[in-house]
Motif scaffolding. Structure first.
Motif, short mmCIF file in Angstrom:
data_model
loop_
_atom_site.label_atom_id
_atom_site.label_comp_id
_atom_site.label_asym_id
_atom_site.label_seq_id
_atom_site.Cartn_x
_atom_site.Cartn_y
_atom_site.Cartn_z
N VAL A 121 15.69 -15.54 -50.59
CA VAL A 121 14.12 -15.50 -51.07
C VAL A 121 13.43 -16.14 -52.18
CG1 VAL A 121 12.48 -13.57 -51.77
CG2 VAL A 121 14.00 -12.77 -49.99
N LEU A 122 12.76 -17.30 -51.93
CA LEU A 122 11.82 -18.03 -53.45
C LEU A 122 10.42 -17.12 -53.78
CD1 LEU A 122 11.92 -20.47 -55.02
CD2 LEU A 122 10.53 -21.15 -53.07
N ILE A 123 10.64 -16.71 -54.78
CA ILE A 123 9.59 -15.67 -55.27
C ILE A 123 8.86 -16.75 -56.41
CG2 ILE A 123 8.74 -13.46 -57.17
CD1 ILE A 123 11.18 -12.71 -56.78
N THR A 124 7.37 -17.27 -56.32
CA THR A 124 7.10 -18.12 -57.20
C THR A 124 5.91 -16.65 -57.90
OG1 THR A 124 7.09 -19.57 -55.70
CG2 THR A 124 5.30 -20.34 -57.46
N THR A 125 5.36 -16.87 -59.00
CA THR A 125 5.23 -16.23 -60.02
C THR A 125 4.09 -17.28 -60.40
OG1 THR A 125 4.79 -14.01 -61.45
CG2 THR A 125 6.46 -15.75 -61.97
N MET A 126 2.96 -16.61 -61.46
CA MET A 126 1.98 -16.66 -62.27
C MET A 126 2.08 -16.59 -63.38
SD MET A 126 -1.77 -15.79 -61.93
CE MET A 126 -2.20 -15.17 -63.86
N HIS A 127 3.00 -15.34 -63.88
CA HIS A 127 3.05 -14.48 -65.06
C HIS A 127 3.99 -15.00 -65.94
CE1 HIS A 127 1.27 -11.10 -63.02
NE2 HIS A 127 0.24 -12.22 -63.92
N TYR A 128 3.66 -15.05 -67.76
CA TYR A 128 5.16 -15.70 -68.65
C TYR A 128 5.74 -14.42 -68.28
CZ TYR A 128 2.65 -19.34 -69.99
OH TYR A 128 1.95 -21.09 -70.21
N LEU A 129 7.43 -14.53 -68.01
CA LEU A 129 7.67 -12.97 -68.11
C LEU A 129 7.86 -12.22 -69.09
CD1 LEU A 129 9.62 -14.34 -64.73
CD2 LEU A 129 7.27 -12.87 -64.95
N ASP A 130 8.04 -12.99 -70.38
CA ASP A 130 8.79 -12.38 -71.38
C ASP A 130 7.67 -11.44 -72.69
OD1 ASP A 130 7.40 -14.99 -71.88
OD2 ASP A 130 8.98 -15.62 -73.57
N GLY A 131 6.36 -12.14 -71.55
CA GLY A 131 5.35 -11.00 -72.72
C GLY A 131 5.35 -9.80 -72.49
N ASN A 132 4.31 -9.13 -72.69
CA ASN A 132 4.29 -7.87 -72.97
C ASN A 132 3.54 -6.94 -72.30
OD1 ASN A 132 6.67 -6.87 -74.59
ND2 ASN A 132 5.59 -7.77 -76.45
N SER A 133 2.11 -8.24 -71.09
CA SER A 133 1.22 -7.63 -70.92
C SER A 133 1.00 -6.79 -69.30
CB SER A 133 0.62 -8.66 -70.08
OG SER A 133 1.30 -9.72 -69.27
N GLY A 134 0.58 -6.12 -68.70
CA GLY A 134 1.33 -5.35 -68.08
C GLY A 134 1.72 -5.99 -66.85
N GLY A 135 0.50 -7.14 -66.21
CA GLY A 135 1.28 -8.21 -65.29
C GLY A 135 2.87 -8.45 -65.05
N ALA A 136 2.84 -9.07 -66.64
CA ALA A 136 4.17 -9.25 -66.81
C ALA A 136 5.05 -8.64 -66.61
CB ALA A 136 4.67 -10.03 -67.93
N TYR A 137 4.70 -7.55 -66.95
CA TYR A 137 5.76 -5.73 -66.73
C TYR A 137 6.22 -5.78 -64.79
CZ TYR A 137 7.74 -1.14 -67.52
OH TYR A 137 8.81 0.07 -67.31
N ALA A 138 4.75 -5.67 -64.47
CA ALA A 138 4.98 -5.94 -63.16
C ALA A 138 5.78 -6.54 -62.24
CB ALA A 138 3.71 -5.34 -62.74
N SER A 139 5.69 -8.18 -62.79
CA SER A 139 6.38 -9.19 -62.21
C SER A 139 7.75 -8.92 -62.26
CB SER A 139 5.94 -10.32 -62.79
OG SER A 139 4.64 -10.49 -62.54
N CYS A 140 8.62 -8.66 -62.95
CA CYS A 140 9.73 -8.29 -63.38
C CYS A 140 9.89 -6.92 -62.75
CB CYS A 140 9.81 -7.90 -65.30
SG CYS A 140 9.10 -9.64 -66.60
N ALA A 141 9.28 -6.12 -62.36
CA ALA A 141 9.71 -4.87 -62.03
C ALA A 141 10.32 -5.19 -60.34
CB ALA A 141 8.93 -3.52 -61.99
N PHE A 142 9.11 -6.37 -59.31
CA PHE A 142 8.98 -6.24 -58.34
C PHE A 142 10.16 -8.18 -58.24
CE2 PHE A 142 4.27 -6.69 -58.95
CZ PHE A 142 4.39 -5.00 -59.03
N ILE A 143 10.43 -8.81 -59.31
CA ILE A 143 11.26 -9.48 -59.31
C ILE A 143 12.90 -8.89 -59.21
CG2 ILE A 143 12.60 -11.46 -60.64
CD1 ILE A 143 9.54 -12.43 -61.51
N ASN A 144 13.02 -7.69 -59.66
CA ASN A 144 14.23 -7.07 -59.74
C ASN A 144 14.30 -6.64 -59.05
OD1 ASN A 144 14.67 -8.37 -62.61
ND2 ASN A 144 14.28 -6.61 -63.48
N ALA A 145 14.16 -6.23 -58.41
CA ALA A 145 14.07 -4.76 -57.06
C ALA A 145 13.94 -6.06 -55.79
CB ALA A 145 12.81 -4.05 -56.59
N ILE A 146 13.33 -7.27 -55.51
CA ILE A 146 13.78 -8.28 -54.88
C ILE A 146 15.37 -8.56 -54.76
CG2 ILE A 146 13.43 -10.60 -53.98
CD1 ILE A 146 10.22 -9.37 -54.50
N ALA A 147 15.74 -8.90 -56.01
CA ALA A 147 17.06 -9.04 -56.40
C ALA A 147 17.89 -8.39 -55.43
CB ALA A 147 17.11 -9.74 -57.07
N ALA A 148 17.80 -7.00 -55.86
CA ALA A 148 19.05 -6.13 -55.91
C ALA A 148 19.03 -5.70 -54.50
CB ALA A 148 18.23 -5.07 -56.29
#
Length: 377
Positions: free
Chosen positions: A3-30
């Protein structure tokens, strides 16, 4: 499965979008055999929330503000146009996941041409979001390109994932003649396994309400200041000895002055939100603009707090409303009713936290993505 994921969010941020993206990426990786991530990079970043097993490809965007504006005007709405195809051909993924429709623009055709299945995660109905959260001088440009890339993503993706039922319906109606057969509601969940430690209540203190979030966001300020003028006096009428805390990133001078005049405790850009949440009895989300799911509400629920929220921000939390852990208002009368209903249906902190973990845990997300990825083959 690659799986190749492409995201637009800065993933070290504290925004809701970054938080959600980290959750999606980690779940896919699992779930996937191997996971690759193409993401926007900046100096000094630390991707501490992303699973180390994910192979990362950072992409910088080092242009002047004038050139960035020119890119936006001409439809270069993301930074991945040059980087995507070479990496796709190198990896040869089975599935490409676009984390937001914006980064799918033009790239979705490349992915399909190379025989990849495509999933687009819509964090919101972005046309609605940009309509309510864009400065006037950029609004028309943003809405024009948003309609282009959002329509492309909806029509060309094998699966469209939304975070709320309302966004699923809105996207299908606007771009696909109401056909929602390619859509599924994903919801939201934690980015890792975690549990909330229940804090002991502080005795002999005023009933404390709390509002959190990115206070610099236009839709937040444009909702919050009218709420203070209209709804806060109602709250003080019912609970005259109560305290309201507002905490979040970069409040404006206008908001600072409003809080000072109304006797509201404002905590700008706190280092630790948890310590502030530990002081609260009731969580309020007054945001009445924008779309998608308001992740700030998770702050309240995961800490066992009852939530009072405007109907716009209640999207995606229907199960908590049904179980009397979240109360929804749309006007002064329903706001008063929410306050009184909370007194009649007061859940314990422990039961709210347990219910939250049962429905929004990281394992819940893994199970969801396992079904979604596997149905493509």
């Amino acid at each position: 499965m690659k799986v190749l994921i492409t995201t637009m969010h800065y993933l070290d941020g504290n925004s809701g979008g970054a938080y959600a993206s980290c959750a999606f990426i980690n779940a896919i990786a699992a779930v996937a055999d191997s996971t690759y991530l193409m993401y926007p990079s900046k100096q000094g970043e630390k991707l501490t929330k992303i699973n180390p097993c994910v192979t990362k490809f950072p992409v910088r965007y080092e242009k002047s503000k004038a050139l960035k504006l020119l890119d936006l005007i001409t439809g270069r709405v993301h930074r991945f146009f040059k980087a995507f195809e070479p990496k796709l051909k190198e990896i040869k993924p089975d599935i490409v996941v676009f984390d937001n429709s914006r980064v799918s623009y033009k790239l979705i055709d490349i992915a399909k041409k190379n025989g990849c299945k495509v999933i687009t995660i819509h964090h919101n109905y972005e046309y609605e979001y940009n309509r309510d959260d864009s400065p006037w001088y950029l609004k028309n440009i943003l809405l024009y390109w948003t309609a282009r890339y959002e329509s492309d993503a909806v029509k060309k993706s094998d699966i469209n994932l939304t975070l709320t039922l309302q966004d699923k319906e809105a996207l299908a109606n606007k771009y696909n003649n109401g056909d929602a057969s390619s859509f599924e509601v994903l919801g939201i969940f934690e980015y890792t396994n975690s549990t909330t430690k229940i804090t002991e209540p502080t005795h002999n203190k005023a009933l404390t309400f709390i509002i959190t979030g990115d206070l610099s966001a236009m839709q937040t300020e444009n909702s919050l200041i009218p709420w203070i003028d209209t709804f806060y006096p109602v709250l003080k009428k019912i609970f005259p000895n109560s305290l309201l805390i507002i905490a979040g990133k970069k409040p404006s001078i206008n908001l600072e002055k409003k809080c000072q005049a109304m006797g509201i405790e404002l905590i700008p850009s706190p280092q630790s939100m948890q310590e502030i949440l530990n002081r609260a009895d009731i969580y309020i989300c007054p945001v009445s603009l924008g779309g998608g799911i308001k992740l700030r509400i998770m702050d309240g629920l995961k800490n066992g707090l009852p939530v009072l929220t405007h109907a716009v921000s209640a999207r995606g939390y229907e199960i908590f409303e049904k179980n009397k852990m979240l109360f929804v208002y749309s006007d002064i009368q329903s706001f008063e009713q929410c306050l009184k209903e909370h007194l009649c249906h007061k859940s314990s902190k422990q039961s709210t936290i347990q219910f939250y973990e049962n429905n929004c845990s990281f394992n819940t997300g893994i199970n969801k993505f396992s079904k979604i990825l596997n149905q493509l083959f």
